[in-house]
Design a protein around this motif. Structure first.
Motif, PDB file in Angstrom:
ATOM      1  N   UNK A 169      37.228  59.149  33.557  1.00 28.05           N
ATOM      2  CA  UNK A 169      37.794  60.198  32.940  1.00 28.05           C
ATOM      3  C   UNK A 169      38.754  60.933  34.165  1.00 28.05           C
ATOM      4  N   UNK A 170      38.644  60.791  34.987  1.00 23.20           N
ATOM      5  CA  UNK A 170      38.546  62.059  36.316  1.00 23.20           C
ATOM      6  C   UNK A 170      40.685  61.801  36.087  1.00 23.20           C
ATOM      7  N   UNK A 171      41.226  62.767  36.561  1.00 20.59           N
ATOM      8  CA  UNK A 171      43.111  62.298  36.808  1.00 20.59           C
ATOM      9  C   UNK A 171      43.250  61.670  37.228  1.00 20.59           C
ATOM     10  N   UNK A 172      44.555  60.543  36.730  1.00 21.67           N
ATOM     11  CA  UNK A 172      44.813  59.103  37.109  1.00 21.67           C
ATOM     12  C   UNK A 172      46.138  59.635  38.662  1.00 21.67           C
ATOM     13  N   UNK A 173      46.269  61.308  38.102  1.00 20.55           N
ATOM     14  CA  UNK A 173      47.678  61.002  39.258  1.00 20.55           C
ATOM     15  C   UNK A 173      46.980  61.942  40.361  1.00 20.55           C
ATOM     16  N   UNK A 174      45.937  61.627  40.961  1.00 20.54           N
ATOM     17  CA  UNK A 174      45.398  62.778  42.029  1.00 20.54           C
ATOM     18  C   UNK A 174      44.626  61.905  43.135  1.00 20.54           C
ATOM     19  N   UNK A 209      27.234  68.587  49.756  1.00 22.48           N
ATOM     20  CA  UNK A 209      28.371  67.568  48.836  1.00 22.48           C
ATOM     21  C   UNK A 209      27.325  67.427  47.823  1.00 22.48           C
ATOM     22  N   UNK A 210      26.801  67.312  46.633  1.00 22.36           N
ATOM     23  CA  UNK A 210      26.144  67.645  46.457  1.00 22.36           C
ATOM     24  C   UNK A 210      26.330  68.279  45.233  1.00 22.36           C
ATOM     25  N   UNK A 211      26.054  69.828  45.780  1.00 26.58           N
ATOM     26  CA  UNK A 211      26.917  71.100  44.914  1.00 26.58           C
ATOM     27  C   UNK A 211      28.536  70.942  44.679  1.00 26.58           C
ATOM     28  N   UNK A 212      28.997  70.176  45.829  1.00 22.80           N
ATOM     29  CA  UNK A 212      30.359  70.907  45.653  1.00 22.80           C
ATOM     30  C   UNK A 212      30.635  69.556  44.248  1.00 22.80           C
ATOM     31  N   UNK A 213      30.160  67.891  44.339  1.00 23.95           N
ATOM     32  CA  UNK A 213      30.904  67.498  43.684  1.00 23.95           C
ATOM     33  C   UNK A 213      30.202  67.538  42.013  1.00 23.95           C
ATOM     34  N   UNK A 214      28.695  68.309  42.178  1.00 24.33           N
ATOM     35  CA  UNK A 214      27.950  68.733  40.764  1.00 24.33           C
ATOM     36  C   UNK A 214      29.135  69.478  40.146  1.00 24.33           C
ATOM     37  N   UNK A 215      29.731  70.503  41.063  1.00 26.62           N
ATOM     38  CA  UNK A 215      31.112  71.599  40.265  1.00 26.62           C
ATOM     39  C   UNK A 215      32.141  70.150  40.022  1.00 26.62           C
ATOM     40  N   UNK A 216      32.655  69.949  40.667  1.00 22.24           N
ATOM     41  CA  UNK A 216      33.602  68.833  40.337  1.00 22.24           C
ATOM     42  C   UNK A 216      33.874  68.480  39.398  1.00 22.24           C
ATOM     43  N   UNK A 222      33.423  69.884  30.648  1.00 22.35           N
ATOM     44  CA  UNK A 222      34.164  70.538  30.377  1.00 22.35           C
ATOM     45  C   UNK A 222      35.478  70.936  29.534  1.00 22.35           C
ATOM     46  N   UNK A 223      36.513  70.388  30.134  1.00 22.40           N
ATOM     47  CA  UNK A 223      37.814  70.285  30.259  1.00 22.40           C
ATOM     48  C   UNK A 223      37.640  69.280  28.772  1.00 22.40           C
ATOM     49  N   UNK A 224      37.104  67.560  28.710  1.00 17.24           N
ATOM     50  CA  UNK A 224      37.343  66.550  28.104  1.00 17.24           C
ATOM     51  C   UNK A 224      36.006  67.207  26.978  1.00 17.24           C
ATOM     52  N   UNK A 225      35.244  67.512  27.161  1.00 14.62           N
ATOM     53  CA  UNK A 225      34.288  69.109  26.079  1.00 14.62           C
ATOM     54  C   UNK A 225      35.266  69.460  24.973  1.00 14.62           C
ATOM     55  N   UNK A 226      36.434  70.041  25.540  1.00 14.13           N
ATOM     56  CA  UNK A 226      36.838  71.157  25.490  1.00 14.13           C
ATOM     57  C   UNK A 226      38.460  70.296  24.194  1.00 14.13           C
ATOM     58  N   UNK A 250      26.548  68.802  28.709  1.00 14.09           N
ATOM     59  CA  UNK A 250      26.928  69.107  30.130  1.00 14.09           C
ATOM     60  C   UNK A 250      25.854  69.162  31.483  1.00 14.09           C
ATOM     61  N   UNK A 251      24.906  69.718  31.643  1.00 12.05           N
ATOM     62  CA  UNK A 251      23.831  69.460  32.918  1.00 12.05           C
ATOM     63  C   UNK A 251      23.889  67.804  32.976  1.00 12.05           C
ATOM     64  N   UNK A 252      23.702  67.521  31.674  1.00 14.20           N
ATOM     65  CA  UNK A 252      22.679  66.359  32.099  1.00 14.20           C
ATOM     66  C   UNK A 252      23.891  65.326  32.415  1.00 14.20           C
ATOM     67  N   UNK A 253      25.032  65.130  31.472  1.00 10.58           N
ATOM     68  CA  UNK A 253      26.473  64.070  31.892  1.00 10.58           C
ATOM     69  C   UNK A 253      26.951  64.217  33.239  1.00 10.58           C
ATOM     70  N   UNK A 254      26.982  65.753  33.544  1.00  9.48           N
ATOM     71  CA  UNK A 254      27.307  66.152  34.815  1.00  9.48           C
ATOM     72  C   UNK A 254      26.535  65.671  36.020  1.00  9.48           C
ATOM     73  N   UNK A 255      24.883  65.160  35.814  1.00 10.14           N
ATOM     74  CA  UNK A 255      24.544  64.794  36.274  1.00 10.14           C
ATOM     75  C   UNK A 255      23.726  63.241  36.323  1.00 10.14           C
ATOM     76  N   UNK A 256      24.207  62.994  35.601  1.00  5.64           N
ATOM     77  CA  UNK A 256      24.689  61.824  36.191  1.00  5.64           C
ATOM     78  C   UNK A 256      25.272  60.552  35.773  1.00  5.64           C
ATOM     79  N   UNK A 257      26.767  61.000  35.497  1.00  2.00           N
ATOM     80  CA  UNK A 257      27.637  61.079  36.965  1.00  2.00           C
ATOM     81  C   UNK A 257      27.622  60.749  38.326  1.00  2.00           C
ATOM     82  N   UNK A 258      27.465  62.146  38.452  1.00  2.00           N
ATOM     83  CA  UNK A 258      27.137  62.239  40.187  1.00  2.00           C
ATOM     84  C   UNK A 258      26.118  61.268  40.679  1.00  2.00           C
ATOM     85  N   UNK A 259      24.935  61.071  39.838  1.00  2.00           N
ATOM     86  CA  UNK A 259      24.481  59.830  40.422  1.00  2.00           C
ATOM     87  C   UNK A 259      24.849  58.620  40.519  1.00  2.00           C
TER      88      UNK A 259
END
Length: 425
Positions: A169-174, A209-216, A222-226, A250-259
Motif C-alpha cells: 500500500x505504499x505510493x506507486x509514484x515514489x 535501519x530497523x528504526x528508520x523502516x519502522x517509522x516509515x 496511520x495514513x491508511x487507517x485515517x 498500528x504498532x503490530x501492523x507496522x512491526x509485522x510489515x517491517x519483519x
C-alpha cells in the motif's frame, strides 16, 4: 537522487549475499556423503562454513545438524518439541522480538490465524492482474525489448521490491522511497555476522535501519487507517483482519510489515535468478514451457526444491528428544539442512536431477509445518508473472554467449549474481 538510491539498494543486496555466502565449496556432494554416513551430527555445520547464526551465540548450548528428509520433516512438523522462540532474541531483536518466525505455541497460532487469510491464493490472485502483471510488463520488461540483451539479475533485484511494496500500500509514484525502504530491509538482514569485529558495526547499522523502516511504515499505516482503509492493499486488509474478536493495532501492523520486508524481495529475487539459470541451461525445457504455460508452476516448485534460497532452518529442542536414535538434550539447537533433504534419494527419485515432471512431494524451500512461509503464494505468483511475461516478450531467449556462464552460489541465501541473456528483437 535515484542513482544514489539504486546504488544503496544494490550495495545492500550484495552485502547480504557476501555475509551469508560462506566458503566457496560445492556442498551437494558433501551433503550426499553426510546423508549416507553421518545423517545427524553434533556440530554447528553452517557456522563451520562461515555462515552467521540467527540465534544469540551461547557456547554452552549444543548444536546438532540433520541432513536427511525424514529427520528434517520430523523437526519441521513438531513445533512443540522443536521451537522457534530463540529467533525472537537473535534476528528478531531487530524487530522488537515481534517476528512471526520467532513465535511459538498459542501466540504463534493466534497471530498466524489473524494473518493467514490475507495471504491465501484468492487474495493474491486479485492482485495478479490488477497490479503484478502490469507493473512487471509495463515498467520493467517492455522498455528492455528493443535492447535485445540484459542482465536479468538487474530486473530480479527490483521487480519483487516494486511489487511487494505496491501490494503493501505504499505510493506507486515514489520509486526512490521504495528503494530506500528495501535497502533498509536488507541492512537488517546483514545484522547477524560471523566476524566479531564486524558484528558490532553491523548490529548498529541494522538497528538504525530497523528504526528508520519502522517509522516509515508506521506513517503509512496511520495514513491508511485515517483515510478509511478501504483499499485492496495489505495494510488495509491487516487493519480489518480479525480472529476471535481480536484485531491488530498500528504498532503490530507496522512491526509485522517491517519483519516481512527483508525476505519479501530477497527470496523472490534469488529464486527467480536460480529458476532462470536452470531453465536457460536447458533450452528444450524452456521452449516446452513457452509452448505450455501450465508447466510454469511445476518449474517454480522444482526450482524451489532443487535450489532453495534458504538452505537450512534452525529449531531448538524444548525437551530431551531422540531423532533417528540420536539423543538431543533440551535446549540444543537443531540445524535442518534443507538443501540436503530436498535431494534425499530416499524421498525423491533421482533427487540430484532437475525434473519438472517428477511426482509431487513436499519439499522444504518455503519451510514446512506450522512455520511454513506465510508469503509463499505471493512469491510464487510473482515468479509466475515474471516468467510468463519474459516468455511473451523476449523471443528466443538464451544465455549471452559473450558473457561468463552464470553460477548459483552461496552456502545460504543461494542464487546467481549475474544472469546475462540475449533475445531476438
Amino acid at each position: 537522487m535515484s542513482n544514489d538510491v539504486n546504488q544503496a539498494l544494490e550495495s545492500a543486496f550484495a552485502g547480504v549475499a557476501d555475509n551469508y555466502s560462506g566458503r566457496e565449496v560445492d556442498l551437494y556432494p558433501i551433503y550426499k556423503e553426510m546423508r549416507e554416513k553421518s545423517p545427524i551430527i553434533e556440530e554447528d555445520f553452517m557456522s563451520k562454513l562461515g555462515v552467521p547464526n540467527i540465534a544469540v551465540p551461547d557456547p554452552n548450548r549444543k548444536t546438532f545438524t540433520a541432513f536427511k528428509y525424514k529427520d528434517v520433516m520430523t523437526v519441521m512438523k513438531d513445533a512443540e518439541s522443536f521451537t522457534s522462540g530463540f529467533i525472537a532474541e537473535g534476528l528478531g531483536s531487530f524487530f522488537d522480538g515481534l517476528i512471526l518466525t520467532g513465535m511459538d505455541g498459542e501466540q504463534h497460532k493466534k497471530m498466524r490465524s489473524l494473518l493467514q487469510p490475507i495471504f491465501m491464493p484468492n487474495v493474491v490472485n486479485s492482485w495478479r492482474d490488477t497490479k503484478m502483471d502490469p507493473i512487471v510488463r509495463e515498467e520493467f520488461l517492455k522498455p528492455l525489448v528493443a535492447e535485445g540483451k540484459a542482465d536479468l539479475m538487474d530486473f530480479a533485484l527490483y521487480f519483487p521490491v516494486r511489487l511487494i511494496y505496491s501490494l503493501i500500500g505504499f505510493p506507486d509514484d515514489k520509486p526512490d522511497q521504495i528503494k530506500q525502504y528495501a535497502a533498509w530491509a536488507l541492512a537488517i538482514l546483514a545484522g547477524p555476522q560471523v566476524d566479531p569485529e564486524k558484528a558490532q558495526q553491523a548490529r548498529k547499522a541494522a538497528m538504525e535501519a530497523s528504526e528508520a523502516l519502522y517509522h516509515a511504515v508506521k506513517k503509512s499505516v496511520v495514513e491508511v487507517r485515517a483515510s478509511g482503509s478501504n483499499g485492496n492493499d495489505l495494510i488495509s486488509r491487516l487493519i480489518h483482519a480479525e480472529f476471535e474478536g481480536r484485531a491488530l493495532d498500528d504498532h503490530e501492523i507496522t512491526t509485522f510489515i517491517r519483519s516481512l520486508l527483508p525476505a519479501a524481495g530477497e527470496t523472490t529475487t534469488r529464486t527467480f535468478g536460480s529458476l532462470m539459470v536452470l531453465l536457460l541451461e536447458r533450452p528444450e525445457l524452456l521452449e516446452r514451457i513457452r509452448n505450455d504455460r501450465k508447466l510454469v508452476a511445476s518449474a517454480i516448485d522444482e526450482a524451489v526444491r532443487y535450489e532453495p534460497v534458504a538452505t537450512f532452518k534452525v529449531r531448538q529442542a524444548s525437551r530431551d528428544v531422540e531423532l533417528s536414535g540420536v539423543k538431543i538434550p533440551k535446549g540444543s539447537m537443531v540445524q535442518c539442512i534443507v538443501s540436503s533433504a530436498n535431494r534425499d534419494e530416499e524421498a525423491f527419485d533421482r533427487g540430484s536431477e532437475f525434473d519438472i515432471d517428477r511426482k509431487v512431494r513436499p519439499s522444504f524451500g518455503f519451510g514446512f509445518g506450522p512455520h511454513m512461509c506465510i508469503g509463499q503464494f505471493i512469491a510464487k505468483t510473482e515468479l509466475s508473472v515474471a516468467l510468463n511475461a519474459i516468455l511473451d516478450l523476449f523471443p528466443n531467449l538464451r544465455l549471452d554467449p559473450q558473457q561468463p556462464h552464470p553460477k548459483i552460489t552461496g552456502a545460504q541465501l543461494r542464487g546467481p549474481h549475474q544472469l546475462p541473456v540475449v533475445w531476438d528483437n
